[in-house]
Design a protein around this motif. Sequence first.
Motif, short mmCIF file in Angstrom:
data_model
loop_
_atom_site.label_atom_id
_atom_site.label_comp_id
_atom_site.label_asym_id
_atom_site.label_seq_id
_atom_site.Cartn_x
_atom_site.Cartn_y
_atom_site.Cartn_z
N THR A 172 0.83 -1.21 0.00
CA THR A 172 0.00 0.00 0.00
C THR A 172 0.87 1.25 0.00
O THR A 172 1.99 1.24 0.52
N GLY A 201 -0.73 3.94 1.14
CA GLY A 201 -1.53 4.71 2.09
C GLY A 201 -2.87 5.11 1.51
O GLY A 201 -3.78 5.45 2.26
N LYS A 202 -2.98 5.05 0.18
CA LYS A 202 -4.25 5.39 -0.48
C LYS A 202 -4.75 4.20 -1.30
O LYS A 202 -5.91 3.88 -1.30
N HIS A 203 -3.81 3.63 -2.06
CA HIS A 203 -4.16 2.52 -2.94
C HIS A 203 -3.48 1.25 -2.42
O HIS A 203 -2.54 1.34 -1.64
N TYR A 204 -3.95 0.13 -2.93
CA TYR A 204 -3.26 -1.11 -2.54
C TYR A 204 -3.21 -2.06 -3.72
O TYR A 204 -3.97 -1.95 -4.68
N LYS A 209 -9.53 -4.23 1.95
CA LYS A 209 -10.05 -2.89 1.64
C LYS A 209 -10.36 -2.10 2.91
O LYS A 209 -9.90 -0.96 3.06
N THR A 212 -9.03 -2.44 5.73
CA THR A 212 -7.78 -2.14 6.42
C THR A 212 -7.14 -0.89 5.82
O THR A 212 -6.77 0.04 6.54
N VAL A 213 -7.04 -0.85 4.51
CA VAL A 213 -6.40 0.31 3.86
C VAL A 213 -7.26 1.56 4.05
O VAL A 213 -6.74 2.64 4.37
N ASP A 214 -8.58 1.41 3.92
CA ASP A 214 -9.47 2.56 4.17
C ASP A 214 -9.34 3.02 5.62
O ASP A 214 -9.37 4.22 5.91
N TYR A 235 1.05 5.15 5.73
CA TYR A 235 1.59 3.80 5.52
C TYR A 235 2.06 3.66 4.08
O TYR A 235 1.27 3.75 3.16
N LYS A 236 3.35 3.42 3.90
CA LYS A 236 3.88 3.16 2.56
C LYS A 236 4.74 1.91 2.63
O LYS A 236 5.94 1.99 2.83
N GLN A 271 2.90 7.63 -4.05
CA GLN A 271 1.45 7.38 -3.85
C GLN A 271 0.70 7.26 -5.17
O GLN A 271 -0.40 7.80 -5.33
#
Length: 423
Positions: free
Chosen positions: A205, A207-210, A257, A259-261, A270-271, A320
């Motif tokens: 991730t 931090g926005k996408h995964y 999903k 989790t990342v949201d 988070y990167k 990102q």
Amino acid sequence: MNILILGSGGREHTFAWKVSQSPLCNALFVAPGNSGTASLATNLDVSVTDFEGIKKQVLAHAISMVVVGPEDPLVNGIYDFFMDDTELQHVAVIGPQKAAAQLEGSKEFAKEFLYRHNIPTAAYESFTKDNLEAGYAFLETLKPPYVLKADGLAAGKGVLILSDINEAKQELKNMLVDSKFGAASSKVVIEEFLDGIELSCFVLTDGKHYKLLPTAKDYKRIGEGDTGLNTGGMGAISPVPFADEVLLKKIEDRIVKPTVDGLLKDQLPYKGFIFIGLIMVDSEPIVIEYNVRMGDPETEAVLPRLKTDLVEIFQAIDKQCLNEVDIEIDPQTAVTVMLVSGGYPEAYEKGKEITGLDKVENSIVFHAGANNKDGKIVTSGGRVMAVTSFGADFKSALNTSYKSIEHIKFDGMNYRKDIGFDL
Ligand code: AMP
Ligand code: GLY
């Protein structure tokens, strides 16, 4: 660009192997590294938690990307250390910020996160020495076996599963009052026991996408048939044969999903990698734990299947724009079998010469607890080598690894001959 990988295990040798294949990588460094990374990169004699020492090396070697292997530096805030230092701000660090690394650094933090975002996980309560009696009372409400987890990092040893209520109460006291795991057990999470088969899911991730990486299953016990003491992992298989489309969709929708949201909602930058430990109960995936890094030895089976340039992925994570990268995965199965020192995971000797590595043809041997000494490769840890092979299915891949292992020798060498036995 010049890249530094932090760590010294099989996971970091695998990272180095993959990163060194990238045309984007100019000079590669590993700190502190092992004999495997020494063949691909320059090892730097600095510990993964010595942030000032790492800073000196990063500046001296004009390093512009740091890939963090183990959890310790992440939980101790290496990302934040770089972010807050004007001389280091330009360096891309692959890993979560300290606040987000609490997903692995504190079991209670992880449980609260899971509850807050309605992600399926076992029921729990947490206790300190000030409410030990309440802990005993909570244990009385549960059915055996009892799961006790030290809140903090305990080198993979902080989880106890006990079948007897009195033993569970005694261990709860040992953890809270007698500091069984030091400060890590000043708080204990007591959890409902879940009965099922485990698998691990790996997520990248920015931090926005995964993006999802392949699933894997690891074999933690030292003994065949999953018996004996827990280890760091004795072998791994990727993909997990029972992880079909239906299950993967459930995992993505209900767990990945949210989790990342949740990270975004809670402002937890988070990167990096998220490693989600799952257990399947009646075909439903439930989260057992979060780790803020890749697994070891899962990395040795997962990363070789990744066809996409890993440095390109890391750059996209840093900028990102991970959504713009296509992740290509080799459909073959990859397995890894760990060769360990005699006695591991209890006391073992080091410094045993390892021979026969040059005779291995059909597998990739990732070095873990091994180092160069006087022109030889010698053991330097409990888990010594991970022997990875590909195959059309896990059985044929394992067959190749076991054939390769016949060439490799060191005094006291031990390994599990039944990886995949339960599949
Ligand atoms: P953890 O460090 O939280 O992953 O726990 C280590 C291991 O303990 C897991 O890989 C599981 O095998 C086992 N475990 C942890 N939590 C539970 C649970 N609630 N029910 C059953 N087994 C568990
Ligand atoms: N193999 C389990 C872990 O890396 O935590």
